[in-house]
Design a protein around this motif. Structure first.
Motif, PDB file in Angstrom:
ATOM      1  N   GLU A 187       0.832  -1.213   0.000  1.00  0.00           N
ATOM      2  CA  GLU A 187       0.000   0.000   0.000  1.00  0.00           C
ATOM      3  C   GLU A 187       0.855   1.245   0.000  1.00  0.00           C
ATOM      4  OE1 GLU A 187      -2.935   0.449   3.071  1.00  0.00           O
ATOM      5  OE2 GLU A 187      -3.922  -1.397   2.431  1.00  0.00           O
ATOM      6  N   ALA A 188       1.888   1.240   0.850  1.00  0.00           N
ATOM      7  CA  ALA A 188       2.742   2.416   0.918  1.00  0.00           C
ATOM      8  C   ALA A 188       3.364   2.683  -0.447  1.00  0.00           C
ATOM      9  CB  ALA A 188       3.820   2.207   1.977  1.00  0.00           C
ATOM     10  N   LEU A 189       3.776   1.602  -1.121  1.00  0.00           N
ATOM     11  CA  LEU A 189       4.367   1.753  -2.443  1.00  0.00           C
ATOM     12  C   LEU A 189       3.346   2.316  -3.431  1.00  0.00           C
ATOM     13  CD1 LEU A 189       6.897   1.224  -4.132  1.00  0.00           C
ATOM     14  CD2 LEU A 189       5.929  -0.996  -4.750  1.00  0.00           C
ATOM     15  N   VAL A 190       2.146   1.746  -3.402  1.00  0.00           N
ATOM     16  CA  VAL A 190       1.094   2.219  -4.305  1.00  0.00           C
ATOM     17  C   VAL A 190       0.807   3.700  -4.045  1.00  0.00           C
ATOM     18  CG1 VAL A 190      -1.378   2.038  -4.799  1.00  0.00           C
ATOM     19  CG2 VAL A 190       0.025  -0.026  -4.668  1.00  0.00           C
ATOM     20  N   PHE A 191       0.703   4.076  -2.767  1.00  0.00           N
ATOM     21  CA  PHE A 191       0.451   5.481  -2.442  1.00  0.00           C
ATOM     22  C   PHE A 191       1.558   6.372  -2.978  1.00  0.00           C
ATOM     23  CE2 PHE A 191      -3.004   6.540   0.566  1.00  0.00           C
ATOM     24  CZ  PHE A 191      -3.660   5.340   0.530  1.00  0.00           C
ATOM     25  N   PHE A 197       0.813   9.277  -5.605  1.00  0.00           N
ATOM     26  CA  PHE A 197       0.965  10.689  -5.249  1.00  0.00           C
ATOM     27  C   PHE A 197       2.148  11.367  -5.916  1.00  0.00           C
ATOM     28  CE2 PHE A 197      -2.197  12.089  -2.243  1.00  0.00           C
ATOM     29  CZ  PHE A 197      -2.870  10.918  -1.996  1.00  0.00           C
ATOM     30  N   GLN A 198       3.208  10.593  -6.176  1.00  0.00           N
ATOM     31  CA  GLN A 198       4.386  11.238  -6.743  1.00  0.00           C
ATOM     32  C   GLN A 198       4.471  11.117  -8.251  1.00  0.00           C
ATOM     33  OE1 GLN A 198       5.125  12.833  -3.482  1.00  0.00           O
ATOM     34  NE2 GLN A 198       6.868  12.988  -4.841  1.00  0.00           N
ATOM     35  N   LYS A 199       3.808  10.109  -8.809  1.00  0.00           N
ATOM     36  CA  LYS A 199       4.067   9.805 -10.212  1.00  0.00           C
ATOM     37  C   LYS A 199       2.851   9.935 -11.119  1.00  0.00           C
ATOM     38  CE  LYS A 199       8.385   8.551  -9.534  1.00  0.00           C
ATOM     39  NZ  LYS A 199       9.487   9.374  -9.998  1.00  0.00           N
TER      40      LYS A 199
END
Lengths: 255, 365, 294
Positions: free
Chosen positions: C152-156, C160-162
């Motif tokens: 989840e952290a990776l997906v977020f 948000f950044q990409k």
């Protein structure tokens, strides 16, 4: 006799210096104006005097005593009252009650007396005082109305009534003419002057309306970027080249 | 408004109030004991809502944890009555004092924690409270709770524990449940009166000023910290009186009555009745009481093919009502009534052709 | 010692769920500026959606995806219908509290009305076995929770950044008016934010549900733990939610077991975290400090 002495006051917000080495004093009974471009630090100085900000250095004396030793809620009892640039009225209270809030420092009924309704005499006096002031400013028939929806000029007068009901010795007016029509500004100037005469009042005002400032002030301090750049009677300050440069920019060099 | 209009207005208020007073006083004579006991239980809810309204409606400090203060009042009363055998009214007064202190204790950190963050902290307190009761179950009886009892001679001439009850003195000719209703109604009326006095005084103005513009209040001389903390204390004391009465009426306290839901229901009562008004908390409590005791039990047992739990209907209705109110009528019942009256007054005032005066709404309570 | 380590792992596994709740709370805080007190109940409702799909025959992982979609829809609709009309949380915090409490009561009651009050068995996403880690036996469910949190952290981070949507969300969080002026579809972005938050909540619920069983009070404690996580980590920080969640998880599982005074008050350590952080350092570890002008 100096009523208010500001000595070498500095205010910092993080790395930003909002006020630098500011020094001036106001004599009792004067109408004193603080002018300068936006961001000059005028409201910051007001917030220092009304004890909402603490300076990082310097001293402020009111009637000889150290003002910086007082917390904000004690300035009213000392005799200082202010109005706000963006109006700070209480939308949940009626016009009369808004003015009555100004009398808080002059009254004493606390939770016990109020809850048991032992405060009737004091309440009557406060309401009469408040109504008297509203009447003086021509607002008596609005007394029971809520503040919401009233015209801007009226709201400013209500705030002035609130400041006056405490019988202050020093009245701080933050841009009282802002948003008023020409006629209203003239009237305001007259009101300030007569209040000063009637109530043995000293007035410190921050103002952009040069007509009013020059018309009613006894003395003017000009600020720019947190520092004082000129001081003196209105006519002197108006002619001061540093002041003109601050407001209008320096003349362009001929090539 | 014209003088005649104002007179009409005052007269109608007096008439309506008079009718209400008669109805309220007559209820226990008209209803049976079961229903009298049910509506008596609405009184502690009204008191808790009154306290919460003072803090949140008038002073702007959001509490989602008044159920915990209500619980402190209830458990204090239970322990005082069980251990020290004080008279009931004395136990209620003592619980009010204890809750005042608890309120001040919460009010102090609340000076630094405002708005949504205060709501969060109080929400956490409300969720934690039943666990605290469990932890100290030696004193509190945990989830089984405490029965509040008196030692009395039973029919066999043996001293035995008997559940506490409010007993009507014989000279009144009233049944116990009717007497309890009148006594606690009187206590509640007194509390409402005190709050009304507070709100219409210097203290009330300072509370409202703090809510709407703390800086303006300060500069006008209001000692914001003291007013906020004392308001928390008084608010807690009122919730405590409610809890104390609740404990006496139930003759028992157990952690199941003081969960987060209690805190939420108090907030519902305040909002539905109308925050920042005196009558609002009472009206809200009656509204919730009606839903819980009259409307929900009347709902059909199974409307859906699967297992319908009618008990869940009350919170669903109340939750939906909260949302609808915030969107359409944030002033609750009292607020909407005021707006309606103002709009009618404007219509009465409107001259044949001329500017429409701006309607007045709200104003000082 | 290995007992302590076991509790730490359990704490980390539970903390992962609290962090997931926290991530949902942070998305909503960053986009609409409010604390969503209904986050737990919305998540619980979506978790019931997962359960219903699984009962209908879908394998648990597919049911989870379905539940996430349901959660997304619920979040988006709730924002549109209920949250948006209420206005600025900073101007009217009481209105926001009341509306989220209304949602809390409503969804809680709706779940009870639809699915009843009996506890339901909820299938685990990771099976029931244990594995040896550093000399202690750790339940796969706890490790799986940590894995999902990492995913989840990776997906977020990616969102948000990409992505454009993520950029839009950051813009709206920073300045909604300017964002609208440059053509960012603010309302749609906020709906997506809320949808994402409830989706993540569904995952949190699904990971949490097997142990206590699924009922309408599934998320009442995890909500508070999630708030403790983001209070500690910083209300507007995703990294903070992860770090805070894991910390609160370990704290909550270890303290009541070793400190007798806290034995039954499992919420107490989290409560103290909330209280102390708000008093001492309100922006948390990773949050941004907000200075307001008088």
């Amino acid at each position: 006799m100096s009523l208010l002495e500001v000595e070498d006051v500095e205010v910092r917000f993080g790395g930003v210096v909002a006020l630098a080495n500011l020094t001036f004093s106001i004599a009792a009974g004067e109408i004193f104006a603080l002018i300068g471009p936006n961001g000059a630090g005028k409201t910051t100085l007001f917030n220092v005097v009304s004890r909402l900000y603490q300076p990082s250095q310097g001293a402020v004396r009111f009637a000889g005593t150290d003002l910086l030793a007082l917390p904000a809620h004690r300035i009213a009892a000392s005799g200082i009252a202010r109005t706000f640039q963006n109006l700070a009225l209480i939308p949940g209270l009626s016009v009369l009650d808004n003015v009555a809030v100004g009398a808080h420092a002059a009254t004493s009924a606390g939770f016990w007396r109020s809850g048991l309704r032992l405060n009737r005499g004091e309440e009557r006096r406060v309401r009469a005082d408040a109504l008297g002031l509203l009447d003086r400013l021509g607002l008596a028939d609005l007394a029971q109305r809520p503040c919401a929806g009233l015209p801007y000029g009226t709201l400013k007068r209500i705030e002035l009534a609130r400041a006056m009901v405490a019988r202050p010795r020093l009245l701080l007016l933050d841009e009282p003419a802002a948003g008023l029509t020409h006629a209203e500004v003239d009237e305001l100037g007259g009101v300030i002057r007569s209040l000063r005469d009637e109530h043995d009042l000293t007035v410190l005002l921050v103002e952009h309306h040069m007509g009013m400032v020059m018309g009613i002030s006894d003395n003017v301090v000009v600020m720019d970027l947190g520092a004082k750049i000129a001081e003196g009677p209105p006519a002197d300050v108006q002619a001061n080249p540093a002041v003109i440069a601050a407001y209008l920019g320096a003349p362009v060099e001929e090539v | 408004m014209s003088a005649a209009g104002r007179l009409r207005d005052t007269r109608s208020i007096i008439v309506v109030s008079g009718v209400l007073v008669v109805v309220v006083l007559a209820l226990p004579q008209v209803l049976d004991a079961f229903w009298t006991r049910r509506i008596t239980l609405w009184i502690p809810l009204a008191l808790a809502a009154l306290g919460l309204n003072l803090l949140t409606g008038y002073n702007g400090q959001i509490s989602v944890g008044h159920g915990a203060l209500y619980g402190v009042g209830a458990y204090s009363t239970a322990l005082i009555l069980n251990e020290w055998k004080w008279p009931q009214l004395a136990a209620i007064a003592a619980s009010a004092v204890i809750c005042f202190v608890a309120g001040v204790a919460v009010g102090l950190p609340a000076l630094r924690i405002k708005g949504l963050y205060l709501a969060l902290v109080t929400l956490a307190v409300a969720t934690l409270f039943p666990q605290v009761l469990e932890q100290f179950s030696g004193t509190t009886g945990g989830s089984a709770g405490l029965a509040i009892t008196n030692q009395e001679m039973n029919r066999r001439g043996v001293l035995a524990d008997r559940a506490i009850r409010v007993e009507a003195p014989t000279w009144t000719g009233l049944a116990d449940d009717q007497w309890a209703y009148y006594v606690f109604l009187a206590v509640a009326a007194l509390c409402f009166l005190v709050v009304r006095n507070l709100v219409r005084s210097r203290v009330g103005r300072s509370m409202i000023a703090i809510r709407d513009n703390e800086v303006a209040a300060e500069v006008s001389g209001v000692n914001v910290a003291i007013v906020k903390v004392l308001t928390f204390g008084v608010s807690a004391a009122l919730a405590g009186v409610g809890g104390a009465i609740f404990a006496i009426l139930q003759a028992r306290v157990s952690s199941g009555s003081f969960t987060l839901v209690a805190s939420l229901y108090f907030l519902v009562a305040v909002v539905v009745g109308g925050s920042a008004s005196i009558a609002g908390p009472a009206i809200g409590a009656v509204a919730i009481g009606l839903f819980q005791d009259v409307v929900t039990p009347a709902l059909p047992e199974s409307v859906t093919p699967w297992d319908l739990n009618a008990k869940a209907a009350t919170p669903l209705i109340l939750g939906t009502m909260l949302i609808l109110l915030m969107l359409a009528a944030p002033g609750g019942i009292v607020g909407s009534a005021r707006q309606l009256r103002a709009r009618l007054a404007v219509r009465a005032q409107r001259p044949a052709d001329g500017p429409i005066p701006t309607p007045t709404t709200g104003g000082t309570p | 010692m290995s007992e302590l380590l076991q509790y730490v792992f359990i704490g980390l596994g539970n903390g992962a769920v609290y962090a997931m709740v926290g991530l949902g709370l942070v998305v909503i805080y960053r986009s609409t500026g409010l604390l969503n007190f209904a986050q737990g109940e919305l998540a619980m409702f979506a978790t019931f959606g997962v359960w219903t799909l699984h009962e209908a025959g879908l394998p648990i992982w597919l049911a989870l995806l379905g539940g996430m979609a349901i959660g997304f829809a619920i979040g988006a609709i709730v924002h549109q219908v209920v949250v948006r009309p209420v206005g600025d949380p900073h101007q009217k915090p009481l209105a926001v509290v009341i509306v989220t409490i209304g949602l809390f009561l409503g969804f809680n009651a709706l779940a009870q009305l639809i699915w009843g009050t009996n506890e339901k068995e909820f299938a685990t996403l990771f099976g029931n076995s244990e594995v040896d880690v550093l000399g202690t036996l750790v339940d796969w469910q706890k490790l799986g929770a940590l894995g999902i949190l990492a995913a989840e952290a990776l997906v977020f981070w990616v969102i948000f950044q990409k992505t454009k949507v993520g950029l839009g969300m950051r813009a709206v969080a920073s300045n909604p008016e300017s964002s609208a002026l440059v053509g960012i579809p603010v309302t749609r972005i906020l709906m997506i934010g809320w949808g994402l938050a409830v989706s993540v909540g569904a995952v949190a619920g699904a990971v949490w549900a097997p142990t206590p069983g699924l009922s309408s009070n599934l998320m009442q404690l995890p909500l508070i733990y999630g708030f403790a996580a983001i209070t500690l980590g910083g209300f507007d920080s995703f990294v903070g939610a992860v770090v805070g969640g894991l910390f609160v998880g370990v704290l909550t599982d270890v303290v009541p077991r070793y400190v007798d005074a806290f034995e039954k008050m499992t919420l107490a350590p989290a409560f103290l975290v909330i209280l102390v952080v708000l008093l001492v350092r309100p922006q948390g570890i990773f949050g941004r400090k907000v200075v307001s002008r008088v």
